[in-house]
Motif scaffolding. Structure first.
Motif, mmCIF file in Angstrom:
data_model
loop_
_atom_site.group_PDB
_atom_site.id
_atom_site.type_symbol
_atom_site.label_atom_id
_atom_site.label_comp_id
_atom_site.label_asym_id
_atom_site.label_seq_id
_atom_site.Cartn_x
_atom_site.Cartn_y
_atom_site.Cartn_z
ATOM 1 N N ARG A 335 0.824 -1.222 0.000
ATOM 2 C CA ARG A 335 0.000 0.000 0.000
ATOM 3 C C ARG A 335 0.859 1.274 0.000
ATOM 4 N N VAL A 336 1.841 1.271 -0.872
ATOM 5 C CA VAL A 336 2.692 2.448 -1.033
ATOM 6 C C VAL A 336 1.963 3.443 -1.937
ATOM 7 N N LYS A 337 1.742 4.619 -1.434
ATOM 8 C CA LYS A 337 0.980 5.622 -2.189
ATOM 9 C C LYS A 337 1.828 6.258 -3.273
ATOM 10 N N HIS A 338 3.057 6.613 -2.944
ATOM 11 C CA HIS A 338 3.920 7.329 -3.890
ATOM 12 C C HIS A 338 5.028 6.382 -4.358
ATOM 13 N N TYR A 339 4.833 5.828 -5.556
ATOM 14 C CA TYR A 339 5.756 4.836 -6.112
ATOM 15 C C TYR A 339 5.756 4.987 -7.619
ATOM 16 N N ILE A 340 6.920 4.800 -8.250
ATOM 17 C CA ILE A 340 7.022 4.838 -9.702
ATOM 18 C C ILE A 340 8.187 3.962 -10.129
ATOM 19 N N ARG A 341 8.057 3.339 -11.302
ATOM 20 C CA ARG A 341 9.110 2.460 -11.823
ATOM 21 C C ARG A 341 9.370 2.797 -13.284
ATOM 22 N N TYR A 342 10.663 2.846 -13.645
ATOM 23 C CA TYR A 342 11.090 2.990 -15.034
ATOM 24 C C TYR A 342 12.036 1.835 -15.336
ATOM 25 N N VAL A 343 11.577 0.855 -16.106
ATOM 26 C CA VAL A 343 12.264 -0.411 -16.382
ATOM 27 C C VAL A 343 12.594 -1.073 -15.043
ATOM 28 N N ASP A 344 13.853 -1.178 -14.662
ATOM 29 C CA ASP A 344 14.195 -1.869 -13.422
ATOM 30 C C ASP A 344 14.616 -0.910 -12.314
ATOM 31 N N ASP A 345 14.455 0.393 -12.508
ATOM 32 C CA ASP A 345 14.698 1.386 -11.459
ATOM 33 C C ASP A 345 13.354 1.824 -10.880
ATOM 34 N N PHE A 346 13.224 1.844 -9.564
ATOM 35 C CA PHE A 346 11.967 2.282 -8.972
ATOM 36 C C PHE A 346 12.231 3.087 -7.709
ATOM 37 N N VAL A 347 11.291 3.995 -7.416
ATOM 38 C CA VAL A 347 11.422 4.953 -6.329
ATOM 39 C C VAL A 347 10.171 4.912 -5.465
ATOM 40 N N LEU A 348 10.362 4.914 -4.141
ATOM 41 C CA LEU A 348 9.284 5.001 -3.168
ATOM 42 C C LEU A 348 9.490 6.265 -2.341
ATOM 43 N N LEU A 349 8.408 6.960 -2.013
ATOM 44 C CA LEU A 349 8.464 8.202 -1.245
ATOM 45 C C LEU A 349 7.642 8.068 0.026
ATOM 46 N N HIS A 350 8.129 8.688 1.105
ATOM 47 C CA HIS A 350 7.370 8.721 2.362
ATOM 48 C C HIS A 350 7.989 9.761 3.287
ATOM 49 N N GLU A 351 7.191 10.198 4.267
ATOM 50 C CA GLU A 351 7.702 11.156 5.241
ATOM 51 C C GLU A 351 8.649 10.515 6.239
ATOM 52 N N SER A 352 8.534 9.181 6.429
ATOM 53 C CA SER A 352 9.314 8.486 7.453
ATOM 54 C C SER A 352 10.373 7.595 6.828
ATOM 55 N N PRO A 353 11.644 7.762 7.174
ATOM 56 C CA PRO A 353 12.673 6.849 6.661
ATOM 57 C C PRO A 353 12.531 5.439 7.255
ATOM 58 N N GLN A 354 11.963 5.316 8.446
ATOM 59 C CA GLN A 354 11.741 3.994 9.040
ATOM 60 C C GLN A 354 10.725 3.188 8.215
ATOM 61 N N GLN A 355 9.691 3.860 7.740
ATOM 62 C CA GLN A 355 8.713 3.168 6.900
ATOM 63 C C GLN A 355 9.341 2.720 5.589
ATOM 64 N N LEU A 356 10.176 3.533 5.009
ATOM 65 C CA LEU A 356 10.861 3.146 3.779
ATOM 66 C C LEU A 356 11.792 1.965 4.012
ATOM 67 N N THR A 357 12.434 1.903 5.157
ATOM 68 C CA THR A 357 13.301 0.773 5.484
ATOM 69 C C THR A 357 12.501 -0.503 5.605
ATOM 70 N N ALA A 358 11.332 -0.437 6.206
ATOM 71 C CA ALA A 358 10.468 -1.624 6.321
ATOM 72 C C ALA A 358 10.010 -2.092 4.945
ATOM 73 N N TRP A 359 9.674 -1.152 4.095
ATOM 74 C CA TRP A 359 9.276 -1.533 2.739
ATOM 75 C C TRP A 359 10.446 -2.154 1.975
ATOM 76 N N ARG A 360 11.635 -1.618 2.175
ATOM 77 C CA ARG A 360 12.804 -2.187 1.499
ATOM 78 C C ARG A 360 12.998 -3.648 1.873
ATOM 79 N N ARG A 361 12.857 -3.978 3.136
ATOM 80 C CA ARG A 361 13.023 -5.362 3.577
ATOM 81 C C ARG A 361 11.954 -6.265 2.973
#
Length: 470
Positions: A335-361
């Motif tokens: 349920r990532v709201k702000h996400y985009i992918r171009y071929v095999d590169d993709f970016v996720l955005l959030h206000e919290s770096p801890q949330q981004l770390t959890a998504w990375r795992r």
């Protein structure tokens, strides 16, 4: 193309008082078969698109239409005309149109689709030797390709392998021209329907979703999450390691079977997928140039059942189908709201770096389990968005976008050393890249100065150069 017909003739008399004005009768095709263009082979030249006559009518030149009365199969009569009418029965024919043959129905494609695929394939390849050789006898070559596919005897030909050095050395496997026509034909048949199921944030190799679309969409997301650059936020950028070489064809084959319902299209897609371009390939690059490509990035070194050839339309489309599972997981499971992918590169955005770390795992666990892919730890970045996001060739910073420095430095180097014959197209392509950014005046000035030193004219806004010189 010629159409050979064997005709047998039947004569019948239509007996009725002859009207004073001249009348026209219509001969009908008793066999129910049609020619290449869907019209009866027995219709006279007076009966056509411009005559205004309808099937089943006998029209007087001055009077109203009178309904025809059928006496027997293949014979029609009118109450207002008497005429000896010839009707023809087609017994056999040799037809070169894919629309009307059994082979055409088996192949699932009309001949018009083959022509459209051919025109799309040659659009940027017409000066290539393979395209020119195919065009010499294009009608016969297209028909032969169609019949091979319809009869189940189509086999992809040998590919051509060469090495490109920009932006980094990598192998390119170009299929034969006739095989590329098949790729375009397949994509036209299944591509639009499948792409409609992709999320709007899946970019690259999709009509209307190129680099400019990706950058502008990411910039919009950054403004959204930062409330127009007024609040801090972070981004997580990830990259897949050796993506095209690491694709598991067995997993991709299951994805295609689930999405393509037509058995003929499914078989063709799987045939293109499982074709191995390595046996019999023609290598155009020197061994020294081939050695510049790392072993783990070579398709020639990939194990059996792994890897797609870079350089084919089918590979680009299959790659998007393969990574749609990742898109769906991130958008609907995480349920990532702000996400985009171009071929095999993709970016996720959030206000919290801890949330981004959890998504990375979660993503690191999903990739090898579901797709047998690995992320590249060296290219994984987690930092504040105001430091700049390097994505799809541009860098997004607060209130501005700029050209990637590596791309800009490469542009300056190439424009100083490239041949005069290629200078016009190359310079305008870099000017086009600069125009897509909001802050590129300094970059365009340096590019323009190089072109002036080489005797080229540049417009006053520094947006393009001309073929002529000073």
């Amino acid at each position: 193309m010629t159409v050979k017909t064997a005709m047998s003739e039947r004569f019948s008399n239509l007996v009725a008082p002859l009207a004073k004005p001249a009348t026209v009768t219509r001969a009908t095709d008793t066999s129910g078969q049609f020619d290449l263009f869907g019209a009866s082979g027995a219709v006279t030249t007076l009966i056509g698109a411009t005559s205004g006559l309808r099937g089943g009518d006998v029209d007087s030149a001055t009077g109203p239409r009178t309904p025809a009365t059928r006496l027997m199969p293949g014979v029609r009569t009118s109450e207002t005309a008497t005429r000896t009418t010839t009707t023809r029965t087609t017994s056999s024919r040799s037809c070169s149109s894919a629309d009307q043959t059994v082979a055409g129905r088996r192949a699932g494609f009309s001949f018009a689709q083959w022509v459209e695929a051919y025109l799309a394939c040659r659009q940027t390849k017409r000066r290539k030797r393979s395209a020119t050789a195919f065009e010499v006898n294009q009608e016969q070559n297209l028909y032969t390709l169609h019949t091979d596919l319809a009869a189940g005897t189509y086999r992809p030909g040998p590919s051509t392998c060469f090495v490109i050095t920009r932006p980094r050395p990598r192998e390119v496997w170009a299929a034969e021209f006739r095989d590329r026509i098949v790729h375009h034909l397949l994509y036209a048949a299944i591509g639009p329907a499948i792409e409609r199921t992709f999320i709007a944030d899946s970019c690259a190799c999709i009509k209307g979703r190129g680099t400019l679309y990706a950058v502008r969409r990411l910039e919009h997301k950054v403004r959204n999450v930062t409330h127009n650059w007024s609040r801090p936020a972070f981004y997580l950028k990830m990259d897949l390691a050796n993506f095209f070489v690491s694709i598991d064809k067995a997993i991709l084959a299951e994805q295609l079977r689930a999405r393509i319902r037509d058995p003929l299209l499914q078989d063709l897609a799987l045939q293109v997928l499982w074709h191995d371009p390595r046996p019999g390939a023609v290598h155009q690059s020197t061994p020294a140039l081939m050695a510049r490509v790392p072993l783990h990035k070579r398709l020639s070194e990939a194990p059996a059942g792994k890897g797609l050839p870079i350089g084919n339309l089918s590979s680009q489309f299959f790659a998007n189908v393969h990574l749609d599972a990742l898109d769906q997981f991130i958008k609907h499971r995480l349920r990532v709201k702000h996400y985009i992918r171009y071929v095999d590169d993709f970016v996720l955005l959030h206000e919290s770096p801890q949330q981004l770390t959890a998504w990375r795992r979660a993503i690191e666990a999903f990739l090898p389990e579901r797709l047998h892919l690995q992320h590249n730890p060296a290219k994984t970045i987690l930092q504040p968005v105001d430091r700049g996001i390097d994505f799809a060739g541009q860098v997004i910073k607060p209130w501005r976008t700029t050209l990637r420095r590596r791309t800009y430095d490469e542009a300056l180097r190439r424009l100083q050393t490239i041949d005069d014959a290629d200078l016009f197209a190359t310079a305008n392509s870099y000017f086009g890249l600069c125009r897509q950014t909001t802050h590129s005046q300094h970059d365009r000035v340096r590019i323009a100065n190089i072109l002036r030193k080489r005797g080229r004219c540049i417009d006053a806004r520094l947006t393009k150069t001309y073929r002529g010189s000073h």
